[in-house]
Design a protein around this motif. Sequence first.
Motif, PDB file in Angstrom:
ATOM      1  N   GLY A   4      19.684 -12.848   9.661  1.00  0.00           N
ATOM      2  CA  GLY A   4      20.178 -11.566  10.143  1.00  0.00           C
ATOM      3  C   GLY A   4      20.844 -10.776   9.027  1.00  0.00           C
ATOM      4  O   GLY A   4      20.975 -11.244   7.891  1.00  0.00           O
ATOM      5  N   SER A   5      21.298  -9.580   9.336  1.00  0.00           N
ATOM      6  CA  SER A   5      21.836  -8.695   8.301  1.00  0.00           C
ATOM      7  C   SER A   5      23.137  -9.219   7.697  1.00  0.00           C
ATOM      8  O   SER A   5      23.378  -9.057   6.498  1.00  0.00           O
ATOM      9  N   ILE A   6      23.985  -9.868   8.488  1.00  0.00           N
ATOM     10  CA  ILE A   6      25.197 -10.485   7.959  1.00  0.00           C
ATOM     11  C   ILE A   6      24.860 -11.822   7.328  1.00  0.00           C
ATOM     12  O   ILE A   6      25.352 -12.178   6.246  1.00  0.00           O
ATOM     13  N   GLY A   7      24.020 -12.591   7.998  1.00  0.00           N
ATOM     14  CA  GLY A   7      23.644 -13.909   7.498  1.00  0.00           C
ATOM     15  C   GLY A   7      23.023 -13.879   6.118  1.00  0.00           C
ATOM     16  O   GLY A   7      23.327 -14.733   5.270  1.00  0.00           O
ATOM     17  N   ARG A   8      22.165 -12.916   5.860  1.00  0.00           N
ATOM     18  CA  ARG A   8      21.537 -12.814   4.537  1.00  0.00           C
ATOM     19  C   ARG A   8      22.581 -12.535   3.461  1.00  0.00           C
ATOM     20  O   ARG A   8      22.491 -13.049   2.349  1.00  0.00           O
ATOM     21  N   ALA A  34      34.211  -4.149  12.402  1.00  0.00           N
ATOM     22  CA  ALA A  34      33.842  -2.877  13.012  1.00  0.00           C
ATOM     23  C   ALA A  34      32.332  -2.664  12.842  1.00  0.00           C
ATOM     24  O   ALA A  34      31.606  -3.586  12.456  1.00  0.00           O
ATOM     25  N   ALA A  35      31.842  -1.468  13.109  1.00  0.00           N
ATOM     26  CA  ALA A  35      30.409  -1.176  13.034  1.00  0.00           C
ATOM     27  C   ALA A  35      29.885  -1.373  11.611  1.00  0.00           C
ATOM     28  O   ALA A  35      30.516  -0.965  10.638  1.00  0.00           O
ATOM     29  N   PHE A  36      28.710  -1.977  11.509  1.00  0.00           N
ATOM     30  CA  PHE A  36      28.145  -2.306  10.200  1.00  0.00           C
ATOM     31  C   PHE A  36      27.537  -1.093   9.500  1.00  0.00           C
ATOM     32  O   PHE A  36      26.922  -0.241  10.134  1.00  0.00           O
ATOM     33  N   THR A  37      27.687  -1.081   8.177  1.00  0.00           N
ATOM     34  CA  THR A  37      26.987  -0.107   7.340  1.00  0.00           C
ATOM     35  C   THR A  37      26.244  -0.869   6.245  1.00  0.00           C
ATOM     36  O   THR A  37      26.431  -2.072   6.074  1.00  0.00           O
ATOM     37  N   ASP A  38      25.415  -0.161   5.497  1.00  0.00           N
ATOM     38  CA  ASP A  38      24.642  -0.781   4.425  1.00  0.00           C
ATOM     39  C   ASP A  38      25.308  -0.620   3.060  1.00  0.00           C
ATOM     40  O   ASP A  38      24.641  -0.733   2.038  1.00  0.00           O
ATOM     41  N   GLY A  39      26.590  -0.337   3.030  1.00  0.00           N
ATOM     42  CA  GLY A  39      27.282  -0.117   1.772  1.00  0.00           C
ATOM     43  C   GLY A  39      27.382  -1.361   0.908  1.00  0.00           C
ATOM     44  O   GLY A  39      27.044  -2.471   1.324  1.00  0.00           O
ATOM     45  N   GLU A  40      27.883  -1.184  -0.283  1.00  0.00           N
ATOM     46  CA  GLU A  40      28.039  -2.276  -1.241  1.00  0.00           C
ATOM     47  C   GLU A  40      29.258  -3.136  -0.884  1.00  0.00           C
ATOM     48  O   GLU A  40      30.109  -2.745  -0.081  1.00  0.00           O
ATOM     49  N   ARG A  41      29.334  -4.296  -1.500  1.00  0.00           N
ATOM     50  CA  ARG A  41      30.524  -5.138  -1.370  1.00  0.00           C
ATOM     51  C   ARG A  41      31.622  -4.553  -2.240  1.00  0.00           C
ATOM     52  O   ARG A  41      31.483  -4.435  -3.444  1.00  0.00           O
ATOM     53  N   VAL A  98      31.723  -7.731   5.123  1.00  0.00           N
ATOM     54  CA  VAL A  98      31.929  -8.711   6.190  1.00  0.00           C
ATOM     55  C   VAL A  98      31.705 -10.116   5.643  1.00  0.00           C
ATOM     56  O   VAL A  98      32.515 -11.029   5.848  1.00  0.00           O
ATOM     57  N   ALA A  99      30.607 -10.288   4.907  1.00  0.00           N
ATOM     58  CA  ALA A  99      30.310 -11.596   4.312  1.00  0.00           C
ATOM     59  C   ALA A  99      31.371 -11.983   3.295  1.00  0.00           C
ATOM     60  O   ALA A  99      31.785 -13.147   3.219  1.00  0.00           O
ATOM     61  N   ASP A 100      31.815 -11.022   2.510  1.00  0.00           N
ATOM     62  CA  ASP A 100      32.851 -11.271   1.510  1.00  0.00           C
ATOM     63  C   ASP A 100      34.105 -11.835   2.180  1.00  0.00           C
ATOM     64  O   ASP A 100      34.675 -12.833   1.716  1.00  0.00           O
ATOM     65  N   PHE A 101      34.524 -11.213   3.277  1.00  0.00           N
ATOM     66  CA  PHE A 101      35.729 -11.659   3.967  1.00  0.00           C
ATOM     67  C   PHE A 101      35.526 -13.024   4.615  1.00  0.00           C
ATOM     68  O   PHE A 101      36.410 -13.891   4.551  1.00  0.00           O
ATOM     69  N   MET A 102      34.367 -13.237   5.220  1.00  0.00           N
ATOM     70  CA  MET A 102      34.114 -14.526   5.858  1.00  0.00           C
ATOM     71  C   MET A 102      34.153 -15.661   4.845  1.00  0.00           C
ATOM     72  O   MET A 102      34.716 -16.724   5.105  1.00  0.00           O
ATOM     73  N   LEU A 103      33.590 -15.452   3.681  1.00  0.00           N
ATOM     74  CA  LEU A 103      33.578 -16.498   2.651  1.00  0.00           C
ATOM     75  C   LEU A 103      34.974 -16.737   2.078  1.00  0.00           C
ATOM     76  O   LEU A 103      35.276 -17.845   1.620  1.00  0.00           O
ATOM     77  N   LYS A 104      35.823 -15.736   2.119  1.00  0.00           N
ATOM     78  CA  LYS A 104      37.200 -15.931   1.658  1.00  0.00           C
ATOM     79  C   LYS A 104      37.986 -16.843   2.600  1.00  0.00           C
ATOM     80  O   LYS A 104      39.046 -17.360   2.240  1.00  0.00           O
ATOM     81  N   GLN A 105      37.463 -17.063   3.806  1.00  0.00           N
ATOM     82  CA  GLN A 105      38.142 -17.914   4.785  1.00  0.00           C
ATOM     83  C   GLN A 105      37.762 -19.387   4.642  1.00  0.00           C
ATOM     84  O   GLN A 105      38.262 -20.231   5.396  1.00  0.00           O
TER      85      GLN A 105
END
Length: 208
Positions: free
Chosen positions: A10-14, A155-162, A186-193
């Motif tokens: 998915g878009s977050i998973g990738r 919040a709502a997803f966008t296609d912006g950069e990290r 979103v991925a950046d924050f999840m991995l920080k956890q």
Amino acid sequence: MKLLIFGSTGSIGRQLVEQALAQGHTVTAFTRRLTVPEFSSHPGLILFQGDVLDFTSVKEAVKDQDVVLCALGAGRKGGTRSEGTQNIIRAMKAVGTKRFICQTTLGVGDSEGNLNVFWKYIMFGLLLKQAFVDHEIQEKYIQQSSLDWIIVRPAAFTDGERTGTYRHGFDGSAEGLTLKISRADVADFMLKQLTDDTYLHKTPGLSY
């Protein structure tokens, strides 16, 4: 670390897969179809074909993992996220894996106050109602578990950069939120956890 990612195509998973590999982790990407070609040659990536609604395959994938991350998606439909998450929790309990980081959505539970009229009544109240209820049930299962869990509510997803620069952990009365966040952040924050216990057993919101 050895990471297992559900919703890896998915878009977050990738984003989770890409960033985790870049950080040097060994990543097992759980997927119904082996369709992660852009990462398939990476030495740190293991592709695991299975169905999150099949407990046996979920349990097999969870074995020997340090952390499990979940970014399950099902479009506007309900059921897959909550039922799949229930299988993940059962599997983690069975094999002894404790740390679980799961992405749901801003607006669930005590973050309802963060939503504006459009998101509260049009999107989650009507168009995405099934998906929203599915996230509510998903969170209930997680919070009732004995795992070391962190629920991330973006919040709502966008296609912006990290960017690595965003607001997180705000309360339901926070002002000035854009109600947007890039998938990469979103991925950046999840991995920080993975090792940070600041939000252990908590539900931090995430937005610009």
